[in-house]
Enzyme design. Structure first.
Site, short mmCIF file in Angstrom:
data_model
loop_
_atom_site.label_atom_id
_atom_site.label_comp_id
_atom_site.label_asym_id
_atom_site.label_seq_id
_atom_site.Cartn_x
_atom_site.Cartn_y
_atom_site.Cartn_z
N LYS A 323 0.83 -1.21 0.00
CA LYS A 323 0.00 0.00 0.00
C LYS A 323 0.86 1.26 0.00
O LYS A 323 0.60 2.20 -0.77
CB LYS A 323 -0.91 0.00 1.23
CG LYS A 323 -1.97 1.09 1.20
CD LYS A 323 -2.57 1.34 2.57
CE LYS A 323 -1.66 2.25 3.37
NZ LYS A 323 -2.29 2.76 4.59
N ASP A 341 -6.70 0.92 1.03
CA ASP A 341 -6.72 0.92 2.49
C ASP A 341 -8.12 0.53 2.96
O ASP A 341 -8.94 0.05 2.16
CB ASP A 341 -6.31 2.30 3.03
CG ASP A 341 -7.25 3.40 2.58
OD1 ASP A 341 -8.25 3.08 1.87
OD2 ASP A 341 -7.02 4.56 2.94
#
Length: 414
Positions: A323, A341
């Site tokens: 991420k 997320d």
């Protein structure tokens, strides 16, 4: 006279001769007596003789009996074991009496047990009769459990979401607060016309996905990251610090830190102990201080203090995951990466845009589902919508004014 004398003489001679012959005659006399006795006994013997004759006559008739008697004698040895067994049986009779009593008791028990046996048979019969009903009931339960294939798919996909992101159909009231209104969960069917290669990862067809992203773009025409930074290195550090923390908490801590260490060299020189006091207000600050010091040292050693623009090189840095790398590549280098997320994950799975068990799985699947014109900013479109509209809690009041409500496949009736 002469005649008489002659007779006397004759008698005398006869007498002398008799005396002389007496010894020789005695055996004869005895034989005569025996003959007389035999004659006397003859009448008595005749019945015996007759009986003997009769016996001879009866002998042929008696022969079968004699043979039978012989057979009986022959069988006698075979019969002896039986006789002995009979004697043994008589001897055992006292010992057998308890057994006989036990047998009687067993018969009594058997009589008492018969109702139970009948009841057991009846129970078995009932069980056999009940089996079809049980099977029918089971089939009914299975039928109820097996919803239409489309609904089952949607439910399974929705169930794959994390507990934190799981739709709250019946929110619990806070302590001391009023209970909130219940929101009916709706698991919509997949739309028609979904591409074959995407049927397992989305509930929306290509047109719906395009229109959804177009509406999100209109809602945020110029999206940008809410993290505060002035260069790529500061962005990288801010994203590392934002893991399991809010952007707001990171923005409070980083100004003083970046003033002290704005680049990789100064951050590496500061070290974990020098970094820690600046970020103690952020969760997991001890580990994050170590990560910042280590990744800064690697950047200095391998990349001359510069942040690489390659996904594999970024993820090789301490504390940098998929991420973080995607955010840096997308925000700093403008590359079409979609970082997923909790906010992006929630919006993607609720709407049906992309289905996955976890953020990592959605991150791997989502890019081909987003049209090219929206790919660069898709991360921010979805993130900001999830942060301010499709929230983890209390989102039900937002559905009525949600810009993409008509395409949402979860918790909204339209």
């Amino acid at each position: 006279m002469s005649t008489a004398s002659e007779q006397e003489k004759t008698l005398k001679k006869t007498a002398k001769s008799a005396k002389t012959d007496r010894p020789a005659a005695e055996p004869k006399a005895k034989a005569a007596k025996a003959t007389k006795a035999s004659k006397a006994e003859k009448p008595a013997a005749e019945p015996k003789a007759k009986a003997a004759k009769t016996s001879k006559a009866e002998k042929p008739a008696a022969e079968p009996k004699a043979k039978a008697a012989k057979t009986s004698k022959a069988d006698k040895p075979a019969a002896e074991p039986k006789a002995k067994a009979a004697k043994t049986s008589k001897a055992d009779k006292p010992a057998a009496e308890p057994k006989a009593k036990a047998a009687k008791a067993s018969k009594a028990d058997k009589a008492a047990a018969e109702p139970k046996a009948k009841a057991a048979k009846a129970s078995k019969a009932d069980k056999a009769a009940a089996e079809p009903n049980a099977k029918a009931a089971k089939a009914t339960r299975s039928a109820k459990a097996e919803k239409p294939a489309a609904e089952q798919k949607a439910k399974a996909k929705a169930a794959k979401t994390s507990k934190a992101d799981k739709p709250v159909a019946e929110p619990k009231a806070k302590a001391g607060g009023k209970s909130r209104a219940k929101v009916a969960q709706v698991f919509a069917e997949p739309s028609k016309g979904i591409e074959e290669q995407f049927k397992e990862i989305t509930l929306l067809n290509e047109k719906e996905r395009y229109e959804m992203m177009s509406l999100l773009q209109k809602q945020n025409p110029n999206p940008k990251s809410e993290l505060e930074f002035s260069n790529t290195f500061e962005l990288l550090c801010a994203v590392v610090l934002s893991a399991q923390a809010t952007d707001a908490s990171v923005n409070k801590a980083t100004p003083a830190l970046f003033a002290k260490a704005p680049d990789a060299r100064s951050m590496a020189a500061l070290g974990a102990d020098g970094i820690a006091p600046f970020i103690q207000s952020i969760g997991l600050w001890k580990n994050k201080a170590k990560f910042l010091a280590q990744l800064s040292a690697v950047l200095v050693d391998k990349y001359d203090g510069q942040v690489p623009d390659n996904f594999d090189e970024l993820t090789a840095l301490p504390g940098v995951g998929s991420k973080t790398a995607r955010v840096v590549l997308n925000v700093a280098f403008g590359q079409p990466f979609i970082a997923v997320d909790t906010h992006v994950f929630r919006v993607a799975t609720r709407t049906g845009l992309c289905i996955g068990k976890c953020p990592g799985q959605v991150e791997e699947r989502i890019a081909p589902l987003v049209a090219e014109p929206f790919l660069k900013e898709a991360h921010h479109y979805l993130l900001l919508h999830g942060r301010y509209n499709c929230t983890a809690r209390n989102f039900e009041g937002h559905c009525e004014k949600c810009v993409i409500a008509k395409y949402c496949k979860h918790n909204y009736e339209h």
